[in-house]
Design a protein around this motif. Structure first.
Motif, PDB file in Angstrom:
ATOM      1  N   ASN A  49     -15.925  -8.873  37.896  1.00 38.50           N
ATOM      2  CA  ASN A  49     -16.515  -8.150  39.024  1.00 38.50           C
ATOM      3  C   ASN A  49     -15.353  -7.228  39.615  1.00 38.50           C
ATOM      4  O   ASN A  49     -14.309  -7.445  39.956  1.00 38.50           O
ATOM      5  CB  ASN A  49     -16.926  -9.114  40.068  1.00 38.50           C
ATOM      6  CG  ASN A  49     -17.547  -8.435  41.269  1.00 38.50           C
ATOM      7  OD1 ASN A  49     -18.794  -8.100  41.139  1.00 38.50           O
ATOM      8  ND2 ASN A  49     -16.771  -8.096  42.156  1.00 38.50           N
ATOM      9  N   ILE A  50     -15.774  -5.956  39.685  1.00 32.50           N
ATOM     10  CA  ILE A  50     -14.901  -4.893  40.342  1.00 32.50           C
ATOM     11  C   ILE A  50     -15.764  -4.086  41.376  1.00 32.50           C
ATOM     12  O   ILE A  50     -16.407  -3.191  40.947  1.00 32.50           O
ATOM     13  CB  ILE A  50     -14.358  -3.805  39.106  1.00 32.50           C
ATOM     14  CG1 ILE A  50     -13.963  -4.487  37.889  1.00 32.50           C
ATOM     15  CG2 ILE A  50     -13.370  -2.876  39.589  1.00 32.50           C
ATOM     16  CD1 ILE A  50     -13.390  -3.681  36.748  1.00 32.50           C
ATOM     17  N   SER A  51     -15.587  -4.551  42.383  1.00 30.03           N
ATOM     18  CA  SER A  51     -16.139  -4.207  43.597  1.00 30.03           C
ATOM     19  C   SER A  51     -15.500  -2.894  44.198  1.00 30.03           C
ATOM     20  O   SER A  51     -15.080  -3.236  45.635  1.00 30.03           O
ATOM     21  CB  SER A  51     -16.546  -5.042  44.690  1.00 30.03           C
ATOM     22  OG  SER A  51     -17.465  -5.982  44.095  1.00 30.03           O
ATOM     23  N   GLN A  52     -14.960  -2.164  43.628  1.00 28.67           N
ATOM     24  CA  GLN A  52     -14.057  -0.890  44.130  1.00 28.67           C
ATOM     25  C   GLN A  52     -14.058   0.218  42.911  1.00 28.67           C
ATOM     26  O   GLN A  52     -14.442   0.134  41.787  1.00 28.67           O
ATOM     27  CB  GLN A  52     -12.293  -1.600  44.106  1.00 28.67           C
ATOM     28  CG  GLN A  52     -11.969  -1.996  42.804  1.00 28.67           C
ATOM     29  CD  GLN A  52     -10.506  -2.237  42.825  1.00 28.67           C
ATOM     30  OE1 GLN A  52      -9.710  -1.448  42.863  1.00 28.67           O
ATOM     31  NE2 GLN A  52      -9.985  -3.759  42.860  1.00 28.67           N
ATOM     32  N   SER A  53     -13.468   1.150  43.231  1.00 31.32           N
ATOM     33  CA  SER A  53     -13.232   2.421  42.391  1.00 31.32           C
ATOM     34  C   SER A  53     -11.944   3.110  42.550  1.00 31.32           C
ATOM     35  O   SER A  53     -11.420   2.926  43.639  1.00 31.32           O
ATOM     36  CB  SER A  53     -14.282   3.391  42.614  1.00 31.32           C
ATOM     37  OG  SER A  53     -14.273   4.089  43.928  1.00 31.32           O
ATOM     38  N   ALA A  54     -11.316   3.862  41.867  1.00 33.48           N
ATOM     39  CA  ALA A  54     -10.258   4.321  41.628  1.00 33.48           C
ATOM     40  C   ALA A  54     -10.054   5.252  40.501  1.00 33.48           C
ATOM     41  O   ALA A  54     -10.572   5.275  39.701  1.00 33.48           O
ATOM     42  CB  ALA A  54      -9.010   2.978  41.621  1.00 33.48           C
ATOM     43  N   GLY A  55      -8.911   5.998  40.749  1.00 29.96           N
ATOM     44  CA  GLY A  55      -8.446   7.079  39.661  1.00 29.96           C
ATOM     45  C   GLY A  55      -7.966   6.198  38.632  1.00 29.96           C
ATOM     46  O   GLY A  55      -7.086   5.318  38.852  1.00 29.96           O
ATOM     47  N   VAL A  56      -8.328   6.153  37.419  1.00 30.46           N
ATOM     48  CA  VAL A  56      -7.689   5.330  36.219  1.00 30.46           C
ATOM     49  C   VAL A  56      -7.415   6.270  35.068  1.00 30.46           C
ATOM     50  O   VAL A  56      -7.852   7.468  35.003  1.00 30.46           O
ATOM     51  CB  VAL A  56      -8.463   4.258  35.865  1.00 30.46           C
ATOM     52  CG1 VAL A  56      -9.018   3.352  36.988  1.00 30.46           C
ATOM     53  CG2 VAL A  56     -10.128   4.933  35.327  1.00 30.46           C
ATOM     54  N   SER A  57      -6.226   5.819  34.236  1.00 31.13           N
ATOM     55  CA  SER A  57      -6.127   6.522  33.061  1.00 31.13           C
ATOM     56  C   SER A  57      -7.105   6.107  31.943  1.00 31.13           C
ATOM     57  O   SER A  57      -7.150   4.909  31.813  1.00 31.13           O
ATOM     58  CB  SER A  57      -4.700   5.954  32.680  1.00 31.13           C
ATOM     59  OG  SER A  57      -4.561   6.159  31.185  1.00 31.13           O
ATOM     60  N   GLU A  58      -7.805   7.264  31.310  1.00 30.75           N
ATOM     61  CA  GLU A  58      -8.848   7.184  30.534  1.00 30.75           C
ATOM     62  C   GLU A  58      -8.330   6.200  29.435  1.00 30.75           C
ATOM     63  O   GLU A  58      -9.108   5.266  28.840  1.00 30.75           O
ATOM     64  CB  GLU A  58      -9.352   8.258  30.062  1.00 30.75           C
ATOM     65  CG  GLU A  58     -10.482   8.184  29.188  1.00 30.75           C
ATOM     66  CD  GLU A  58     -11.200   9.403  28.922  1.00 30.75           C
ATOM     67  OE1 GLU A  58     -12.072   9.510  28.098  1.00 30.75           O
ATOM     68  OE2 GLU A  58     -10.935  10.505  29.483  1.00 30.75           O
ATOM     69  N   GLU A  59      -7.259   6.600  28.785  1.00 35.13           N
ATOM     70  CA  GLU A  59      -6.700   5.752  27.486  1.00 35.13           C
ATOM     71  C   GLU A  59      -6.600   4.338  27.907  1.00 35.13           C
ATOM     72  O   GLU A  59      -7.104   3.484  27.100  1.00 35.13           O
ATOM     73  CB  GLU A  59      -5.543   6.298  27.094  1.00 35.13           C
ATOM     74  CG  GLU A  59      -4.966   5.772  25.716  1.00 35.13           C
ATOM     75  CD  GLU A  59      -3.675   6.435  25.242  1.00 35.13           C
ATOM     76  OE1 GLU A  59      -3.252   5.999  24.247  1.00 35.13           O
ATOM     77  OE2 GLU A  59      -3.488   7.420  25.963  1.00 35.13           O
TER      78      GLU A  59
END
Length: 396
Positions: free
Chosen positions: A154-164
């Protein structure tokens, strides 16, 4: 199933057997009995399953295991933040609320979760709602959850992430038969966009609806939306974790994601031999839709209805190896085939020895690339023919 996961499943099953499932009816519109409990017929579902034996990883701000409603439901977990205060530390309360929506028992006036028999694996990746720990730790959180035996993340958040890095982590989860749910975000009324990681293939993006089964304006929308779940009038700690719980008039896709994860836990608990593909397939084909349209960009394939699967027996799980969505993406994840083992043979002294380094070098071109066998064969035939022709010329 790996030996580690088998051991965990056995231990958790024994532990869960000692727990008492909540069955008593509660007054409506309380943190112990929110409005969607009637819609989802939770009392009837709990007669079949409470989510026992299923581990749900909560990648968030940590989970306070001392809360009355979460005691005995939280595993050790890991803290991947720079603070290193421990996975059971939660300074914002967000992760604890998500965990309670999933597996809270309602004990001591606390929150009642949808799947109170499930276990929570806390993976702390953010210190609070603003200070994120970074891209690498986020991907590591998924990897840790997979390796620790979680069936649902469960990921009840969002963030900038590295695509790779995130793509690698999502591929790992898919190969290990793990479902990942993430909120679409709460930017529907401003700069609408489905945020990462919900925007990635392999992640089930969850939007929010109200008690009238309508998409709420703040819920981010787009073609990535897969499912929806209640997001308004949801229980939570309205002051801080040390205070009483209440019903929040306006929630978010975070809460919707937790309820979608809990729904999957209930279905998987009742059908432990199903694969993630089968669990997701029945979630999609039993989802509630207000019209005949197959899906839209606001609620995806519809609103989660685990009761239709658990109580009514609806939904065809289908082929365990066939993904209901992300087919092309998963097809590209197939691991390279394992080389066939060399068959054992009886040593034969008359057999020709295996070619050594010199022979291998002779079978390659000047640039080191192996020449096709047909080229060598043709050259040999031409050489024999040319030799015969010269001999005939000399005799003539």
């Amino acid at each position: 199933m790996t030996p580690t996961r088998r051991a965990l499943a056995t231990t958790l099953a024994l532990t869960t057997a000692l727990a008492t499932a909540p069955t008593a009816a509660r007054a409506a519109e309380t943190p112990q009995y929110p409005w969607y409990f009637d819609t989802l017929r939770v009392e009837e579902m709990w007669e079949h399953t409470t989510g026992e034996g299923v581990i749900v990883a909560v990648i968030d701000s940590g989970v306070d295991a001392t809360l009355p409603e979460l005691q005995g439901r939280v595993l050790e977990g890991i803290d991947l933040t720079a603070a290193e205060a421990g996975a059971h530390t939660d300074t914002s309360g967000h992760g604890s609320d998500m965990a309670a929506l999933i597996a809270g028992t309602g004990t001591g006036g606390g929150m009642q979760g949808l799947a109170p028999g499930a276990f929570i694996l806390p993976v702390r990746t953010i210190v609070d709602r603003i200070n994120f720990s970074g891209e690498e730790r986020f991907s590591d959180g998924i990897a840790y959850a997979v390796e620790s035996g979680a069936r649902i993340i469960n990921i009840s958040q969002s963030a900038g992430v590295s695509e790779e890095e995130l793509t690698e982590a999502l591929a790992l989860a898919a190969r290990h038969d793990v479902l990942i749910f993430a909120g679409t975000g709460n930017t529907g009324e401003s700069d609408n966009r489905v945020a990462a990681p919900a925007s990635f293939s392999g992640v089930i993006a969850v939007g929010a609806v109200n008690r009238d089964s309508e998409h709420v304006p703040y819920s981010s929308y787009g073609p990535q939306v897969t499912l929806a779940a209640p997001g308004n009038d949801i229980p939570g700690h309205c002051d801080n974790l040390s205070g009483p719980v209440c019903v929040r008039e306006e929630g978010g896709t975070s809460s919707a994601t937790a309820l979608a994860s809990a729904s999957a836990a209930l279905i998987w608990s009742q059908n432990p031999d199903w694969t993630k593909n089968q669990v997701l397939r029945v979630m999609l084909n039993t989802a509630e839709r207000p019209d005949d349209q197959r899906r839209d960009d606001f609620t995806g394939y519809g609103i989660v209805r685990p009761d239709r699967v658990i109580v009514d027996g609806e939904g065809d799980p289908g082929d365990p190896d066939s993904p209901p969505i992300f087919r092309d993406w998963e097809a590209a994840l197939v691991s390279p085939a394992t080389p066939e083992p060399t068959p054992e043979t009886t040593p034969d002294d008359s057999a020709e020895p295996a070619p050594g380094p010199e022979a291998e070098a002779a079978a390659t071109s000047d640039d080191g690339s192996h020449l096709p066998w047909i080229v060598g064969g043709t050259a040999a035939v031409l050489l024999v023919g040319l030799t015969g022709w010269l001999l005939l010329r000399r005799r003539a």
